[in-house]
Design an enzyme around this catalytic site. Structure first.
Site, PDB file in Angstrom:
ATOM      1  N   CYS A 164      -2.470   9.561   2.700  1.00  0.00           N
ATOM      2  CA  CYS A 164      -1.981   9.033   1.419  1.00  0.00           C
ATOM      3  C   CYS A 164      -2.953   9.282   0.276  1.00  0.00           C
ATOM      4  O   CYS A 164      -2.548   9.365  -0.871  1.00  0.00           O
ATOM      5  CB  CYS A 164      -1.687   7.549   1.558  1.00  0.00           C
ATOM      6  SG  CYS A 164      -3.108   6.626   2.159  1.00  0.00           S
TER       7      CYS A 164
ATOM      8  N   GLU B 280       0.885  -1.172   0.000  1.00  0.00           N
ATOM      9  CA  GLU B 280       0.000   0.000   0.000  1.00  0.00           C
ATOM     10  C   GLU B 280       0.914   1.211   0.000  1.00  0.00           C
ATOM     11  O   GLU B 280       1.488   1.566   1.038  1.00  0.00           O
ATOM     12  CB  GLU B 280      -0.899  -0.008   1.253  1.00  0.00           C
ATOM     13  CG  GLU B 280      -1.828  -1.205   1.364  1.00  0.00           C
ATOM     14  CD  GLU B 280      -2.982  -1.172   0.372  1.00  0.00           C
ATOM     15  OE1 GLU B 280      -3.309  -0.088  -0.152  1.00  0.00           O
ATOM     16  OE2 GLU B 280      -3.553  -2.239   0.096  1.00  0.00           O
TER      17      GLU B 280
END
Ligand code: NAD
Length: 456
Positions: A242, A208
């Site tokens: 993010c 990720e």
């Protein structure tokens, strides 16, 4: 030390205890109770680590995790049943199944920006699927990592789930071991290190990672609402998200109206003296603080740009029309700085979006359905939202994750269960009929064999 730990995790997995759904469910229920009990302690730790506002600690960390936990507790029985599927003609008579089995020993490495959520969310998936877990949270949010370690110790047997606190050295030691699955959240730079280590043992990996997420505002958008939603998603966690919008591409016809709306919403959200707002976090580490500060050198700052070194405070900052080669347009920003670039047509848009490769997120504010569709079809990215930002992460029914540069594999809800399970395929044949055609000596005419594809 790590060697011994993984040995004990292996032995624990071999006891077959985690194959029991009841066992997993009880563990998840204990975890939920312990988190509820520790909610204040978690919020305090997050505040000490980077002044995370109390509302955000609850909404984006603990309550988020508790909601995921309740969801998997409700669904685990259903998800873990073997899934029956139809068989093909060549296997007649038979039945076919997909069994979800745990990989075994899982390693999870987490970042600092949502330190509780990004440790617990993959952990819940791995436990639901029946794995053992070693979790390495970030050393940069040490207070929160300490609470995570305490919670895990209170809930799980040590050979079942273990927290290893520490930094790069500890992480690298763990990566030398053979795992059955590695789940990493963090930067693309470290993602490559993790991927290489995993390759040594042919261990499957989920990464990720990061990306430079474009946010497009066209001239048909509801400008006021767009600005409100963009300001919220960008300055949440002081921009250290993010999936926050990294830069804005706004149609030139609405640029000045949009900038005015952005400024108005920042003031509405955090007041005139933002440093005193209890709703705005700080930059987590001094390295990131310095990096962000340096980004602004020579830029046309049209709002904000205020700093306080001792608090690692950077105010919400708008930068007008930076050059493509400037620091703000080089890498992921990951802080409360928002560059705004005007575009005239879709070729202009393409110049920017294509430059940065596959981002983790893409946002488009527009009421023009054809335009929305063209963008969604043209660009590859992890996930996105039409007419909002960040909220895709809240829907457990859609997978969360990146693609290409921004990572691989999606999780949350059932997607986490699937990600942490090997899908074992089983064909069960009956014995009352055995069609002889496949056995040598082959007797069927070749022209029949040429039609065999219909049987598969
Ligand atoms: P990072 O990559 O520096 O660190 C992540 C983890 O890796 C930490 O636990 C750290 O101890 C460990 N680590 C650091 N260097 C290492 C090395 N050389 N070898 C082995 N392990 C090492 O990331 P970060 O700064 O903690 O987090 C910020 C980054 O994470 C941003 O780029 C952000 O976009 C990304 N991120 C991605 C997601 C997502 O879901 N895709 C979520 C949050 C953050």
């Amino acid at each position: 030390m790590e060697n011994k730990m993984i040995e004990s995790h292996r032995s624990f997995f071999e006891t077959q205890k985690t194959k029991s759904i009841k066992f997993r469910k009880e563990a998840l229920i204990r975890l939920k109770k312990e988190i509820v009990k520790s909610e204040d302690e978690i919020s305090n730790a997050l505040y000490q680590d980077f002044k995370k506002p109390r509302f955000e600690s609850l909404a984006t960390e603990t309550q988020f995790v508790l909601s995921e936990l309740q969801y998997v507790i409700n669904k685990i029985d259903l998800w873990s049943k073997p899934e029956r599927t139809s068989s093909n003609l060549v296997n007649f008579p038979s039945s076919s199944y997909i069994h979800s089995e745990p990989y075994g020993n899982v390693l999870i490495i987490s970042p600092w920006n949502y330190p509780f959520l990004l440790s617990m969310s993959p952990l819940i998936g791995a436990i639901t699927a029946g794995n053992t877990v070693v979790l390495k949270p970030s050393e940069l949010t040490a207070k929160t990592s300490g609470i995570i370690a305490k919670i895990i110790k209170n809930v799980f047997e040590e050979d079942y789930v273990t927290v290893v606190e520490g930094g790069v050295k500890e992480s690298q030691e763990l990566l030398k071991q053979k795992w059955n699955y590695i789940f990493f959240t963090g930067s693309s730079r470290v993602g490559k290190i993790v991927y290489k280590s995993a390759a040594e043992h042919l261990t499957p990996v989920t990464l990720e990672l990061s990306g430079k997420n474009p946010c497009i505002v066209d001239d048909t958008a509801n400008i006021k609402l767009a600005a409100k939603r963009i300001v919220w998603g960008k300055f949440l966690n002081a921009g250290q998200t993010c999936i926050a919008s990294d830069y804005i591409l706004v149609h030139k016809n609405v640029k000045s109206k949009f900038i005015a709306a952005l400024k108005e919403n920042i003031i509405k959200s955090f007041g005139e003296n933002i440093q005193n707002s209890k709703d705005f976090a700080r930059i987590c580490t001094s390295n990131h603080y310095t990096r962000l500060k340096e980004m602004l050198t020579g830029e046309n700052v049209i709002f904000g740009g205020d700093f306080n070194d001792s608090e690692r405070y950077i105010s919400p900052t708008l930068v007008d029309s930076p050059s493509m080669h400037s620091k703000v347009m080089e890498d992921e920003i990951f802080g409360p700085i928002l560059p705004i670039l005007a575009y005239e047509n879709e070729l202009d848009l393409d110049k920017y979006i294509s430059k940065y490769g596959k981002s983790l997120a893409l946002y488009v504010f527009s009421t023009n359905k054809k335009f929305q569709k063209r963008l969604l079809n043209k660009y590859s990215f992890g996930g996105g939202v039409i007419n909002d930002t960040v909220m895709q992460i809240t829907n457990k029914k859609i997978p969360f994750g990146g693609v290409g540069n921004s990572g691989n594999g999606g999780y949350h809800g059932k997607h986490s269960f699937d990600l942490f399970s090997h899908k074992k395929s089983i064909l069960k044949r009956a014995n009352w009929l055995d069609v002889p055609l496949r056995y040598p000596p082959y007797k069927i005419p070749i022209q029949w064999v040429k039609k065999m594809k219909h049987l598969f």
